[in-house]
Every structure is written in C-alpha cells, then in structure tokens.
Motif scaffolding. Structure first.
Motif, short mmCIF file in Angstrom:
data_model
loop_
_atom_site.label_atom_id
_atom_site.label_comp_id
_atom_site.label_asym_id
_atom_site.label_seq_id
_atom_site.Cartn_x
_atom_site.Cartn_y
_atom_site.Cartn_z
N ARG A 3 -17.32 11.14 -10.84
CA ARG A 3 -16.46 11.22 -10.08
C ARG A 3 -16.25 12.85 -9.02
NH1 ARG A 3 -11.83 9.41 -14.29
NH2 ARG A 3 -12.63 7.42 -14.67
N ASN A 4 -17.42 13.69 -9.59
CA ASN A 4 -17.32 15.06 -8.59
C ASN A 4 -17.66 14.64 -6.85
OD1 ASN A 4 -18.50 17.39 -7.45
ND2 ASN A 4 -18.29 18.56 -9.70
N PRO A 5 -17.65 14.78 -6.37
CA PRO A 5 -18.23 14.43 -5.12
C PRO A 5 -19.29 14.87 -4.96
CG PRO A 5 -15.64 14.56 -4.21
CD PRO A 5 -16.02 15.16 -6.14
N ASP A 6 -18.93 16.36 -4.81
CA ASP A 6 -20.07 17.18 -4.42
C ASP A 6 -21.30 16.70 -5.27
OD1 ASP A 6 -19.14 18.80 -2.10
OD2 ASP A 6 -18.25 20.23 -3.21
N PHE A 7 -21.03 16.57 -6.44
CA PHE A 7 -22.44 16.36 -7.50
C PHE A 7 -23.31 15.04 -7.11
CE2 PHE A 7 -24.48 13.97 -10.62
CZ PHE A 7 -24.90 14.98 -11.29
N LEU A 8 -22.65 14.10 -6.70
CA LEU A 8 -22.80 12.90 -6.14
C LEU A 8 -23.82 13.31 -4.42
CD1 LEU A 8 -19.56 10.62 -6.25
CD2 LEU A 8 -22.07 10.04 -7.45
N ARG A 9 -23.21 14.25 -4.20
CA ARG A 9 -24.01 14.09 -2.64
C ARG A 9 -25.22 14.71 -3.69
NH1 ARG A 9 -18.28 16.36 -1.65
NH2 ARG A 9 -17.32 14.52 0.00
N PHE A 10 -24.89 16.03 -3.88
CA PHE A 10 -26.46 16.49 -4.85
C PHE A 10 -26.66 15.78 -5.59
CE2 PHE A 10 -27.92 19.51 -8.01
CZ PHE A 10 -28.70 20.45 -7.55
N LEU A 11 -26.78 14.79 -6.30
CA LEU A 11 -27.62 13.51 -6.42
C LEU A 11 -27.98 12.46 -6.00
CD1 LEU A 11 -28.37 11.93 -9.14
CD2 LEU A 11 -26.29 11.03 -9.22
#
Length: 417
Positions: free
Chosen positions: A12-20
């Motif tokens: 649910r962390n948008p920045d982590f999703l971008r990193f992933l």
C-alpha cells in the motif's frame, strides 16, 4: 518517509510499488540477456567457445574488481540517483549492440567491452538497491519488502530465459538485446517517479578509498552475527559454484538426459525462490525474522544429499527436489540477512557493508566452480557432487557460534545507531 506507509502493508506504499516495478523491468531484462548476449556472439559473430566463455566471465568480472570500492562510493552519493544513472548507462550500452549489428559494426571486442561495462553499472546498481530500501519503508516492513523483491528476482530468473529464447526466435538475437535495454530504461523511469526524497549522504569529509573499504570490512568482522553470516555464505556459495559448474555435465553425461529435460531441471530452482518470496513475510511475522532465517538454513539442508543420487528414472525428481529446496532456503535466508543488515548497520556504512558481503559471495562462486572441476577431474563428477553437497549440508555450522539460534526477531538486536 510517508507516515501512512508505516502503519499499512508494504504494497500500500505507492513509492514501494514504483520501486518494485522498477525491479520487474531491470530483473526481467537482465535474465533475458542471459540467453540473448551469448547468442549474439554465437549466431551473429560466430564466436569460438573460448570467446563465449570470456564474454560470460566479463559479465561478472566487475563484481570482483569493483565490488568493494562501489560500497565506498555509493555511501558518498544519493542512492536512487545512483540506480537511475546506472540504469540509463546499461540502456545505452545494451542498446548499442542491436544498433551496431544493424550498421554492420558489431565485433566481439565491442561485445567484451559492453559486457564488462554493463556489469560494472550493475555492481553500483545492486549495492545502491540494497542500501535504498530503508529510505522507503519502515523498519517493520523491511522483511516484507525484501520478500516482495525476492519474488520479482526469482520470477524473472524463471521467466527471463524462456522469454529471451522466444524473442531470439521471433526477432533475432541482436534485437532481443534491445528488449533487455528497455528493461533498464523502464527501471529508471519508475525510479524517477518515486516521491520520497532521495536522502543526501552524510556531510562528512570523504575518507581515502582503501580506508573506506577497511571500515566496511571491519564492521562485518566486529559484528558477531554479520561475521558468521559471511562465513556461512562463503561456504554455501563455494558449494553452489561447484554444483552450477558441474550440473550440465552431470545431467548430460552421467545421467544421460535429453537437453530439453536438462533445461527444465535447471530452471526448477526458481520455483523455490518464488515460493519463498511469496511466503517470506507471513513466515517472518508468525515465526520471527531471525528464527525463520535460521530455520531456512537448517531444515532444507539435508535435501542436498538427494542430488548426487539422481538417475535417468523416477529418481530424476531428486535433482528438482534438491534445487527447489535449496533455492527456497537461499531466498529466505538472503531476505533475512539483508533485513538484518538494513536494520542494524548505521546508514552511513550500509553501502560498504552490503558491498563487502556481495564481494565475498561473488568471489566464492568462481572459486567453487574451479574446485568442483578439480575434484571432478580426479574422482568423477558424481563423487564431486557428493563432496560439495555434504559441504552444503554443513554450511550453516558457523551460525551455531552466533546469537542467531537464540533470537526470534532482528528487532531483539540493538537498534541501528
């Protein structure tokens, strides 16, 4: 760091999703190149076996040459910026291969240069990558985040060669390299959309390179658990290097399997890594981050003894079972070790400590391959596999002399200074 992200799941962390997502592009492209790069040399340039072997060696040579210095330099720079610059460098380098082939300018010398320089960029990218995650997620989410990244790595290892082979068949080897280059470009683009500020390095006076390398190595040596993790990893990778070097010869000559089945067996380990990544966060919550790291190293270890018993009948499954079990073990323990470093190592040292580990692990793989070849030459391939698989079973022994068996969570260790 977004306070909302500290109290919710890591996805649910948008920045982590971008990193992933950046990892999907990078890892998939890198694994496509495992097939495409040597095929460019063989099909387009009609390279000799020694040239193909040198090309393969140059892809990883930078890890040995630049691994330790990269940790010092990454600690002096913004980590996300390092990843973006190296992604763009890999894009330019890899895209130059299809362009040169189209213009009739491609040579084996150019291939050697691209392989080494792209590998050098990947060294910096990998060190910055493992150092950057704590800037995006809370300490409690590190294990979950590392598990999700492991799913991407293992899934790309499984899917990349198959996609690469299909693309080579459809568009040819040189232009398949452009798909690899696009993976790096995609990674850079997603990294550029991350909203969390890219932390500047500590405003300390830069120390000399050799002293900086020594600081990282001394930190590993002085931390008892880090020291034993390093010893166990070196022993494990010695055996992995030997087995990887002998597997094709073993399955083809000793067991007598067809090439298609050999390919399936060599890919089977990827399923263990994907499963470990999917279950890693759940197991860490239920069992504890430290305890699951310990169990992942010890419980699957006896499965290593099945591999030398592989035969061209129902016992062919022994190779797949061993590969899946040991890949599951490696993925979970890697997530645990990275999480421990990210949790306990001071931020200003994390790049050097990660680089020290990567250098130790990468250097032990080719050494293991060399030792495996020597033992196989003297005593036979199957005997060599028995020797190194027994070594794999006991590779966790150094950790008996560390605090790991008495810990439930890495949070029990003194918090990061």
């Amino acid at each position: 760091m977004d306070p909302y992200a500290m109290t919710t799941g890591v996805l649910r962390n948008p920045d982590f999703l971008r990193f992933l997502t950046s990892h999907v592009g990078n890892e998939l492209g890198a694994n496509i190149s495992r097939v495409a790069l040597p095929l460019v040399a063989v099909v387009t340039l009609h390279a000799q076996p020694a040239q193909v072997a040198l090309l393969s060696a140059l892809q990883t040579a930078a890890f040995l040459v630049l691994g330790l210095p990269a940790g010092v330099w990454v600690d002096r720079m913004r980590r996300r910026r390092v990843m973006m610059v190296t992604d763009l460098a890999r894009f330019v380098l890899l895209a130059s291969i299809p362009l040169a082939a189209h213009l009739g300018l491609l040579s084996i010398g150019m291939m050697f240069a691209v392989a080494f320089l792209a590998g050098a960029a990947q060294v910096f990218n990998d060190v910055a990558d493992q150092t950057y995650l704590p800037s995006l997620v809370s300490t409690r989410q590190l294990s979950d985040g590392n598990s999700k990244l492991e799913v991407v790595r293992s899934g790309s290892f499984l899917a990349g060669p198959g996609i690469g082979g299909l693309l080579v068949q459809l568009v040819g080897a040189p232009f398949t390299m452009f798909a690899t280059a696009l993976g790096s470009l995609t990674s850079a683009l997603f990294l550029s959309t991350i909203k969390t500020p890219d932390k500047p390095p500590a405003a300390n006076e830069p120390e000399p390179l050799l002293r900086g390398i020594g600081v990282g190595l001394r930190h590993v040596w002085r931390d008892r658990l880090l020291r034993m993790f390093a010893a166990s990893s070196v022993l494990t990778n010695l055996t992995v290097g030997a087995v990887l070097g002998l597997s094709v010869l073993f399955l083809a000559d000793e067991v007598g399997l067809a090439p298609g089945l050999i390919g399936v067996l060599l890919m089977s380990g990827g399923f263990g890594g994907v499963t470990a990544g999917l279950l890693g966060a759940l197991l860490a919550r239920k069992v504890g981050t430290a305890r699951i790291t310990w169990l992942s190293l010890t419980v699957p270890a006896p499965f290593a003894l099945l591999l030398p018993m592989t035969q061209a009948d129902w016992r062919v499954a022994f190779f797949a079972v061993t590969s899946i079990a040991l890949s599951w073990s490696a993925a979970l323990s890697t997530v645990g070790q990275i999480t421990y470093r990210q949790t306990t190592v001071p931020e200003q040292l994390l790049g050097r400590v990660n680089a020290s580990f990567r250098s130790l692990m990468w250097s032990s793989v080719p050494l293991g391959a060399l030792l495996g070849g020597i033992v196989a030459q003297q005593f036979g391939v199957r005997t060599a596999l028995w020797v190194f698989m027994i070594g794999r079973v006991v590779s966790f022994v150094p950790l008996l002399f560390s605090p790991l068996p008495r810990l439930r969570d890495f949070d029990d260790v003194q918090a990061r200074s």
